[in-house]
Design an enzyme around this catalytic site. Structure first.
Site, PDB file in Angstrom:
ATOM      1  N   HIS A 133       0.813  -1.220   0.000  1.00  0.00           N
ATOM      2  CA  HIS A 133       0.000   0.000   0.000  1.00  0.00           C
ATOM      3  C   HIS A 133       0.848   1.273   0.000  1.00  0.00           C
ATOM      4  O   HIS A 133       0.345   2.359  -0.289  1.00  0.00           O
ATOM      5  CB  HIS A 133      -0.979  -0.001   1.188  1.00  0.00           C
ATOM      6  N   ASP A 163       0.131  -7.671   1.623  1.00  0.00           N
ATOM      7  CA  ASP A 163       0.536  -6.268   1.615  1.00  0.00           C
ATOM      8  C   ASP A 163       2.054  -6.124   1.596  1.00  0.00           C
ATOM      9  O   ASP A 163       2.626  -5.282   2.297  1.00  0.00           O
ATOM     10  CB  ASP A 163      -0.044  -5.527   2.828  1.00  0.00           C
ATOM     11  N   SER A 236       4.792   2.361   7.907  1.00  0.00           N
ATOM     12  CA  SER A 236       4.388   1.233   7.079  1.00  0.00           C
ATOM     13  C   SER A 236       5.520   0.780   6.172  1.00  0.00           C
ATOM     14  O   SER A 236       6.132   1.581   5.462  1.00  0.00           O
ATOM     15  CB  SER A 236       3.185   1.618   6.212  1.00  0.00           C
TER      16      SER A 236
END
Length: 502
Positions: A133, A163, A236
């Site tokens: 993402h 992911d 992230s």
């Protein structure tokens, strides 16, 4: 006569022995206390050694491999001022003129949008791991290293299911990198370090412990490590390190009511990530094994209805065209082991199948009608799997039964052409339509609703109300406390066990 105060020799010897015994007890107690004190000191020393006074040496060692990631994406946008002004405002004419000119011209111009994230280098030749993402849809990806140097990156491959994304940069020389560790060895309470670029503020380190293991969020292949090390937006894709400096997780998500860290962060376990990265590096895509079944967990009431010893395994609710069907597996089978590993639940089975090589032949052991059977299944590729298409049938239409009947808290009617059309099911579907559900019944509590279709009872097909009544009677005669129904809703099957107690 013996005079008072005179003690015979045998009595004196006994008194001396008692005195020496008391002295020995005091000596032993003193030695024991000394040993306890020594053990406490040793334990303190060991604890001090296990938990360093500073994490700086470890941070200095591994930080050069951690990178900041900036992505740039061209999106449709608006140029110039745009807003709402009160009627009669002196700016009203200006905004109307601008909007008319924009409407008559080329329209809104594209604009460039940026996003930030983190990542880490896993090889000296420039492979970089991050979250999917972070780079999804990006036109341009820039990697900033701890030294401040920047390089453009290309996407090697992505896996939205976990992911994870693998990037590649071309550098003039070997890059500092880190290695993956064994996430299965991480224990709840172990110290961990999270590194990354939180909130776009640049390189940052936070420390905490492993709060929980084997967390599942929403994905099929989820295996998250939960940690209280501070993770915020921008972290992230960054690494979660153990105290040996090995990566045991990729920081992916946080649980927060306000968007900030509240000490509940999730890192995808390295043992999942390494398999994905290896496949992305070799193929540019993932290649997961595919069994070709729909499954659900075995609950206590389902286990009782099927006569199973315990609520374990994965209950097959449908077998479309694919490897399992070719091997002979059937709806109603309970998968007890896969490739020699006991199946506890559906989540474990899905992960194990997905981690198996495409084309591998594995042994699948199932319980079918109370007996154990083993099948050899050659796995397909999950990414190539499509839903089974409904087939044609030359079977004659079942005879209509003019009346409905209330049974097990349900009002049931045999499927007719008009009911099939109303419910949107195939013409060859056979079963009983639920036309009403008693809201005070167990059936309603377990989720049955009007429009559901019961296709099996007691793992046998039902085409009429009399078939269902026969299954109920047979189950009661066999001493069963519940009856297992195969229920379909919008084509999706699931098993439901309903009590037979009157």
């Amino acid at each position: 006569m013996q005079s008072r105060g005179f003690m015979p020799s045998r009595h004196r010897a006994k008194a001396v022995a008692v005195t020496r015994s008391k002295q020995s007890d005091r000596t032993m107690r003193a030695v024991a206390m000394a040993l306890l004190a020594l053990a406490f000191v040793v334990a303190q020393a060991v604890a001090a050694f296990a938990k360093p006074e500073s994490l700086a040496p470890l941070a200095e060692k591994i930080s050069p491999s951690v990178v900041n990631i900036t992505t740039s994406t061209v999106v449709e946008g608006r140029t110039g001022p745009r807003g709402i002004v009160p009627e009669g405002s002196p700016f009203e004419d200006f905004f109307r003129e601008f909007q008319d000119r924009n409407r008559d011209g080329e329209g809104p111009r594209p604009r460039r949008s940026s996003a930030l994230g983190s990542g880490f280098v896993i090889s000296e030749d420039g492979f970089v791991v991050t979250n999917n993402h972070v780079i999804d849809g990006a036109d341009e990806i820039t990697i900033e290293f701890f030294s401040g140097d920047e390089l453009k990156a290309t996407v090697v491959g992505t896996d939205p299911n976990t992911d994870i994304a693998l990037l590649k940069v071309e550098a003039d020389g070997p890059l500092p990198f880190v290695r993956f560790g064994d996430s299965n060895s991480a224990r709840v309470g172990d110290w961990v370090i999270a590194m990354g670029n939180p909130l776009g503020q640049g390189f940052s380190v936070s420390a905490g412990i492993v709060s929980a293991r084997n967390r599942a969020l929403s994905g099929t292949y989820d295996d998250y490590i939960q940690t209280d090390a501070a993770i915020n937006r921008g972290n992230s894709g960054g690494p979660l390190f153990n105290m040996d400096g090995d990566v045991i997780g990729v920081n992916t998500a946080i649980l927060s009511p306000n968007g900030g860290s509240i000490g509940i962060g999730f890192s995808m376990a390295s043992n999942v990530v390494t398999r994905v990265v290896d496949q992305l590096k070799e193929y540019g895509e993932t290649r997961r094994g595919w069994l070709g079944v729909r499954i659900q967990d075995v609950s206590e009431d389902v286990a009782d209805a099927m006569g199973l010893e315990k609520a374990a395994g994965a209950l097959i609710t449908d077998v479309p065209d694919g490897p399992a069907k070719d091997a002979g597996l059937m709806t109603g089978d309970v998968i007890m082991s896969f490739d020699g590993v006991e199946v506890e639940d559906t989540r474990g089975l899905v992960r194990q199948v997905g981690n198996s090589p495409v084309g591998a032949t594995v042994r699948v052991t199932v319980m079918r009608e109370g007996k154990s059977q083993t099948f050899k299944v050659t796995l397909g590729r999950r990414e190539d799997a499509n839903g089974a298409e409904p087939g044609e049938s030359d079977e004659p239409e079942q005879e209509k039964e003019p009346e409905t009947k209330d049974l097990l808290g349900l009002t049931l009617a045999p499927l007719t052409d008009s009911l099939r059309e109303e419910l949107g099911v195939d013409g060859d579907t056979v079963g009983l339509a639920v036309t009403a559900v008693d809201e005070a019944s167990e059936a309603y509590e377990k989720g049955l609703r009007t429009g559901d279709i019961i296709t099996e009872a007691g793992q046998q097909q039902v085409a009429s109300i009399s078939d269902l009544e026969a299954r109920v009677k047979a189950a009661r005669d066999a001493g069963r406390k519940s009856l297992l129904l195969l229920v379909r809703r919008a084509g999706d099957p699931r098993f439901v066990a309903l009590s037979l107690e009157e």
